[in-house]
Structure formats: structure tokens, C-alpha cells
Write a protein that holds these residues in place. Structure first.
Motif, mmCIF file in Angstrom:
data_model
loop_
_atom_site.group_PDB
_atom_site.id
_atom_site.type_symbol
_atom_site.label_atom_id
_atom_site.label_comp_id
_atom_site.label_asym_id
_atom_site.label_seq_id
_atom_site.Cartn_x
_atom_site.Cartn_y
_atom_site.Cartn_z
ATOM 1 N N ARG A 181 -1.645 12.267 -8.527
ATOM 2 C CA ARG A 181 -0.310 11.787 -8.167
ATOM 3 C C ARG A 181 0.193 12.315 -6.832
ATOM 4 O O ARG A 181 1.124 11.758 -6.278
ATOM 5 C CB ARG A 181 0.692 12.104 -9.264
ATOM 6 N N ASP A 182 -0.391 13.353 -6.318
ATOM 7 C CA ASP A 182 -0.006 13.827 -4.990
ATOM 8 C C ASP A 182 -0.936 13.291 -3.907
ATOM 9 O O ASP A 182 -0.867 13.702 -2.756
ATOM 10 C CB ASP A 182 0.006 15.357 -4.956
ATOM 11 N N ARG A 183 -1.809 12.379 -4.286
ATOM 12 C CA ARG A 183 -2.777 11.821 -3.330
ATOM 13 C C ARG A 183 -2.690 10.296 -3.227
ATOM 14 O O ARG A 183 -3.614 9.660 -2.749
ATOM 15 C CB ARG A 183 -4.197 12.245 -3.735
#
Length: 373
Positions: A181-183
Motif C-alpha cells: 500500500r505504500d508502493r
């Protein structure tokens, strides 16, 4: 083709046609990566990977076949068309190319933010792991965004990871969505034939998303009725409803045009749960009989949070501009209506609140102000 810059010294609203619609900023929440391939790319990737199952051997005929097969009126038949697109998306190069071209095609249509979904579990036939599938797809999106910027077009893409509701990997895909989710991954989804596969069978996946403060949408109320919607919101806690057209099963329209909403419909409206409506696709799959009978206008007038979406651009031979034009011709919408539907989509996006505000204030409102005149 007219552009907002062309109208800098003009007054009054721009005409609403395909040319001007292609200049309007758009936000897309429901678009399937494996449903938006270029026909020529399907042919080239099939040759590269040795896939011999295509029903046509030239781009024009292949495009016509996809549209005809998808327009059968059956969701099951509609979903069968994906056998061919998924088959050519089994390698790092294939996944990256399809994602890059998706970004470019959407940017060309002035889509400024899109959430594009796909099911990683369907792309493992040639030995890739789930993580590798997502990694190469996200690289493709990044490449397409960069190439679009070189052409003077800005687009942001968030990826949704979909689990197939008839399979048993939803928890695994939910964990994958949280891991990435942070990528570039912004949320989770379940899709596939609704009948016999209720969303409540995947509660552990949704619980994992909630435990990690992560977003998810659920395909519900497309080919199946109100129970699917009720389960999606009451038991699973969906942030959005994929399609949701059958919410009208809980709305009674009187002879004078007044509406009486049941408890589920009232809840969806009161909680501002977004409806990811896909007009052309909903007709093709038989979810509604015709565009004229599509509940989009009824739901818009009742102030549900309706959004305009493409679903599958290849199968429906459509674009966001095409979907908007169809709604304009069918229901008589103007630029202010289209702006409202676009802002609905921004408000419903799975990106941080400050980013949504910037999209509305710096991109959507200025873009429509020029067109409204």
C-alpha cells in the motif's frame, strides 16, 4: 479538437460533444486492467508468449469480437472474454506493457486520477509469484505515468488488488494489498460472479483490511440483488460498492415521481457510500435492460453518491468521455452535472484527504469552470 486553452477568451458553456468531453478532467474509480487492453497489444503479446486461443487475427476483428461477446446480456459470458486478456498477461513484460498503456490511454482521455484493479491470482501461470505480479504491474503504471507527463498530460493511478470471490485466496490478496500500500496499491476488492458467492464468505479478508486501516470496495448489486449489497455494507463494511445498480430494488418510485427508500437504500445514501456505476457495462451484462432504463439518473436525482466509470474499456469499446457522452445524450446532463459526478468520484477516492482536496480545487473545478463558461 477544442481544448480549455482554446476557450480562454470565450464566454458561455462549451458544447458538449466528444471533443470537448475529452478535455474535461475526469476521475475513474472502477476500471479493470485486464478489461482495457489495446486489441493490437493482445495480438502482439499472444504471439510473444505463444498463446493460440484468440478468436481473430487482426486488431479490428478482435475488437469487434470482444464487443460482441461482451454484449450478450449475460455476466457469465461477459466474464469469459477475460480468458484471452488474462492469458497474455502472464509475464513481467506483458504485465508492465499493459499497465503502461493503460496509464497512457487514460491520460489521453484527460483522466487525472484513476483506480485500476486486477486480480494478481490470475497471473501466476508462468511461474510468477503474487508479489512479482504486483511489482511488475506497478512498474508499468510508473512508466506510463512518466511517458504521459512527457506528452504534457498528468495522471495519477492507484492500484486496487482484486480477489476472485469463487476462489479461496481473498485473505492472501488482502495481505498483499496491505504489503504494497505504500508502493502504489490503494485498496482491495472482490469480483467475479455474485450468485452463489456472497461477500460474507470473505470476512477474514475484510477484517484484515479494517485491522490495518486499509480501504476496500466490493462488487455488489450488479448481477445479484439487494442481499449482496446488504452483506457488503452490513457484514463486510465496504467503503464503496462496485456497481450497486440493484440498490433500486429498495427504492419505490410513486406515480408522481416521489421516492420511498427502504432501510438499505437509506443507509447507503445517508452514509454517502459511493456507487461505482458503469453504464455501458451494466447494459452489456444484463444488469439493466437499456441505458434509458439505467437507474443512474434516478439515483443522481435522489442524491446518492453516484460516480461514472468504464469497467472494461475493451469489452465495452468505451472511454470515460464516451460514458459521459452517453449519459448526456440519455439524460440531458450539462457540464455542472458532470462536474458534480467527477467531484463525487474524487471525494470517494482511496487517497489521502489533502490529495483529494488538491484534485478538486486545483484540477477539477478550474477545468470545468472553463467549460461551463
Amino acid at each position: 479538437m477544442s481544448t480549455p486553452a482554446d476557450r480562454s477568451e470565450l464566454t458561455g458553456p462549451a458544447p458538449i460533444d466528444l471533443g470537448t468531453l475529452r478535455t474535461a478532467p475526469k476521475v475513474l474509480l472502477h476500471d479493470h486492467l485486464d478489461g482495457g487492453l489495446r486489441p493490437a497489444t493482445v495480438l502482439e503479446l499472444a504471439r510473444d508468449c505463444g498463446y493460440e486461443g484468440l478468436p481473430a487475427d487482426d486488431a479490428e476483428s478482435l475488437a469487434e469480437w470482444f464487443a460482441a461477446a461482451a454484449g450478450s446480456g449475460s455476466l457469465v459470458r461477459y466474464l469469459e472474454t477475460f480468458e484471452h486478456t488474462v492469458a497474455v498477461m502472464q509475464t513481467p513484460a506483458g504485465l508492465a506493457r499493459v499497465a503502461a498503456e493503460c496509464a497512457l490511454d487514460l491520460a489521453e482521455d484527460s483522466v487525472v486520477y484513476a483506480e485500476v484493479r486486477f486480480a494478481p491470482e490470475q497471473h501466476l501461470e508462468r511461474g510468477l509469484t503474487l508479489d512479482e505480479v504486483v511489482h511488475h504491474t506497478l512498474l508499468g503504471f510508473e512508466e506510463g505515468i512518466a511517458r504521459a507527463r512527457e506528452l504534457g498530460r498528468e495522471i495519477r493511478i492507484g492500484c486496487l488488488l482484486t480477489a476472485m470471490r469463487h476462489a479461496a485466496r481473498s485473505r492472501e490478496i488482502a495481505e498483499l494489498a496491505v504489503r504494497f500500500r505504500d508502493r502504489g496499491v490503494v485498496g482491495f476488492d472482490i469480483a467475479g460472479a455474485e450468485a452463489g458467492h456472497p461477500p460474507s464468505r470473505h470476512l477474514d479478508a475484510f477484517e484484515h483490511m479494517r485491522a490495518n486501516n486499509a480501504h476496500f470496495t466490493i462488487h455488489a448489486g450488479e448481477a445479484f440483488g439487494l442481499p449482496s449489497i446488504h452483506e457488503a455494507i452490513a457484514f463486510c463494511g465496504a467503503d464503496r460498492l462496485g456497481h450497486g445498480v440493484r440498490i433500486t430494488d429498495d427504492i419505490e418510485i410513486g406515480p408522481g415521481g416521489g421516492a420511498v427508500l427502504g432501510r438499505v437504500a437509506n443507509y447507503v445514501r445517508d452514509k454517502r457510500i459511493p456507487l461505482e456505476l458503469c453504464p455501458s457495462s451494466n447494459v452489456q451484462t444484463g444488469a439493466v435492460a437499456s441505458l434509458e432504463e439505467h437507474p443512474f439518473d434516478v439515483l443522481a436525482r435522489l442524491r446518492f453518491r453516484v460516480t461514472v466509470n468504464t469497467d472494461n474499456r475493451l469489452m465495452s469499446a468505451t472511454t470515460m468521455s464516451g460514458e459521459m457522452l452517453a449519459l448526456v445524450r440519455t439524460f440531458g446532463y450539462g457540464w455542472s452535472d458532470l462536474e458534480r459526478f467527477t467531484i463525487n468520484a474524487v471525494k470517494s477516492a482511496f487517497i489521502p484527504f489533502p490529495d483529494r482536496l488538491r484534485l478538486i480545487d486545483d484540477v477539477v473545478k478550474p477545468g470545468y469552470a472553463v467549460l461551463i463558461g
